[in-house]
Motif scaffolding. Sequence first.
Motif, PDB file in Angstrom:
ATOM      1  N   VAL A   4      48.078  18.022  15.281  1.00 50.18           N
ATOM      2  CA  VAL A   4      47.178  18.295  16.401  1.00 50.18           C
ATOM      3  C   VAL A   4      46.453  19.611  16.162  1.00 50.18           C
ATOM      4  CG1 VAL A   4      47.025  18.691  18.894  1.00 50.18           C
ATOM      5  CG2 VAL A   4      48.704  17.061  17.982  1.00 50.18           C
ATOM      6  N   LEU A   5      45.151  19.623  16.409  1.00 52.83           N
ATOM      7  CA  LEU A   5      44.354  20.834  16.293  1.00 52.83           C
ATOM      8  C   LEU A   5      43.895  21.240  17.691  1.00 52.83           C
ATOM      9  CD1 LEU A   5      43.158  22.807  14.201  1.00 52.83           C
ATOM     10  CD2 LEU A   5      41.098  21.387  14.163  1.00 52.83           C
ATOM     11  N   LEU A   6      44.310  22.437  18.135  1.00 53.23           N
ATOM     12  CA  LEU A   6      43.971  22.967  19.451  1.00 53.23           C
ATOM     13  C   LEU A   6      42.915  24.041  19.272  1.00 53.23           C
ATOM     14  CD1 LEU A   6      47.653  23.382  20.718  1.00 53.23           C
ATOM     15  CD2 LEU A   6      46.124  21.442  21.141  1.00 53.23           C
ATOM     16  N   MET A   7      41.777  23.919  19.981  1.00 53.55           N
ATOM     17  CA  MET A   7      40.646  24.815  19.751  1.00 53.55           C
ATOM     18  C   MET A   7      40.156  25.389  21.080  1.00 53.55           C
ATOM     19  SD  MET A   7      38.654  22.598  16.796  1.00 53.55           S
ATOM     20  CE  MET A   7      38.067  24.056  15.940  1.00 53.55           C
ATOM     21  N   VAL A  42      42.147  18.776  20.544  1.00 52.40           N
ATOM     22  CA  VAL A  42      41.934  19.155  21.941  1.00 52.40           C
ATOM     23  C   VAL A  42      41.068  20.403  21.912  1.00 52.40           C
ATOM     24  CG1 VAL A  42      42.984  19.793  24.133  1.00 52.40           C
ATOM     25  CG2 VAL A  42      44.184  18.227  22.581  1.00 52.40           C
ATOM     26  N   PHE A  43      39.884  20.311  22.501  1.00 52.17           N
ATOM     27  CA  PHE A  43      38.836  21.324  22.352  1.00 52.17           C
ATOM     28  C   PHE A  43      38.415  21.813  23.738  1.00 52.17           C
ATOM     29  CE2 PHE A  43      34.571  22.912  21.731  1.00 52.17           C
ATOM     30  CZ  PHE A  43      34.479  23.334  20.421  1.00 52.17           C
ATOM     31  N   ILE A  44      38.418  23.121  23.925  1.00 53.63           N
ATOM     32  CA  ILE A  44      37.987  23.724  25.191  1.00 53.63           C
ATOM     33  C   ILE A  44      36.594  24.307  25.027  1.00 53.63           C
ATOM     34  CG2 ILE A  44      38.357  25.718  26.706  1.00 53.63           C
ATOM     35  CD1 ILE A  44      41.289  25.239  26.524  1.00 53.63           C
ATOM     36  N   THR A  45      35.739  24.086  26.033  1.00 50.26           N
ATOM     37  CA  THR A  45      34.406  24.672  26.004  1.00 50.26           C
ATOM     38  C   THR A  45      33.891  24.871  27.422  1.00 50.26           C
ATOM     39  OG1 THR A  45      32.133  24.396  25.188  1.00 50.26           O
ATOM     40  CG2 THR A  45      33.288  22.404  25.851  1.00 50.26           C
ATOM     41  N   HIS A  46      32.941  25.804  27.564  1.00 51.44           N
ATOM     42  CA  HIS A  46      32.183  25.939  28.808  1.00 51.44           C
ATOM     43  C   HIS A  46      30.893  25.134  28.742  1.00 51.44           C
ATOM     44  CE1 HIS A  46      34.588  29.583  29.935  1.00 51.44           C
ATOM     45  NE2 HIS A  46      34.325  29.111  31.137  1.00 51.44           N
ATOM     46  N   GLY A  47      30.501  24.712  27.531  1.00 52.89           N
ATOM     47  CA  GLY A  47      29.200  24.079  27.343  1.00 52.89           C
ATOM     48  C   GLY A  47      29.246  22.577  27.555  1.00 52.89           C
ATOM     49  N   ILE A  48      28.456  22.077  28.488  1.00 57.17           N
ATOM     50  CA  ILE A  48      28.433  20.642  28.753  1.00 57.17           C
ATOM     51  C   ILE A  48      27.850  19.892  27.551  1.00 57.17           C
ATOM     52  CG2 ILE A  48      27.510  18.828  30.249  1.00 57.17           C
ATOM     53  CD1 ILE A  48      27.506  20.842  32.529  1.00 57.17           C
TER      54      ILE A  48
END
Length: 290
Positions: free
Chosen positions: A179-182, A213-219
């Motif tokens: 798993v790659l968590l970003m 699993v990738f976190i972002t503020h950008g839609i």
Amino acid sequence: MTPSTPSAAPKLVLEQVRKDFTVKDRGGRGRGARPTAEPRATRLTALDGIDLEIAPGEFTVLVGPSGCGKSTLLDLLGGLTTPDGGRILLDGRPVTGPGLDRGIVFQQYALLPWRTAQGNVEFGLEATGVPRRERAGRAWEFLDLVGLAGFEDRHPHELSGGMRQRVAIARALAYDPDVLLMDEPFAALDAQTRESLQDELLRIWQRTGKTVVFITHGIDEAVYLGQRVAVMTSRPGRIKQIVRVELGDRTATDDPRSSPEFARHRHEIWSLLHDEVARAQQLEKEEASV
């Protein structure tokens, strides 16, 4: 663009996950108020009742207003902190701490400045016990994978921001985590570099089949990268809705960002976030006036 196998058992399972924090507040922050002599401790719920399943090989993106607990959730998945309620399972086993089955890429590159690009990738391999004679070959392989062949001997200060983040990704991939968590890995980069690395990440994901699993503020970033986008509520963070994104092959010649499907998904996610951002801003105002 379908490395995931939805019919298989979930890779990650979050069941009713809750996370609380104790914060100290001197009180009296409103206009004309006098701070109390002793700080008072209050319990703050960052995440509450998170239910989410992620399939093997799936690219899942988390979006939500500031302060909704996105990074906290990633820390829980990485085993860097533990939930106060519920449980997190990886391949059916509880996550109780960090492990080599998960690689983490943060917004800040966290590279060792005295080591070359190759040395930074090898550092992760050293920590996992890979024999010295194998490290160089593995480091070259993953630097080539992220497009940095020929830059093995460069130190971080000799690399651009985008290249440093590529090194960080290579380091996380080199010991072959499942798993790659970003955590917002491209947020500090300029728009052109960010789009280039988005394309690189999709290519790497397709080649390796990792669960991401990738976190972002950008839609826009969420729609471009994610097979599914989990939209979170304002604090306490919950999963408001999961949007399945259907854009076909995003690495094809035509840029899907200009397609009607992209615009439709973008508007759907923006609509889900709009009220949550307003609630988060109102909460901040209320807390500041207490």
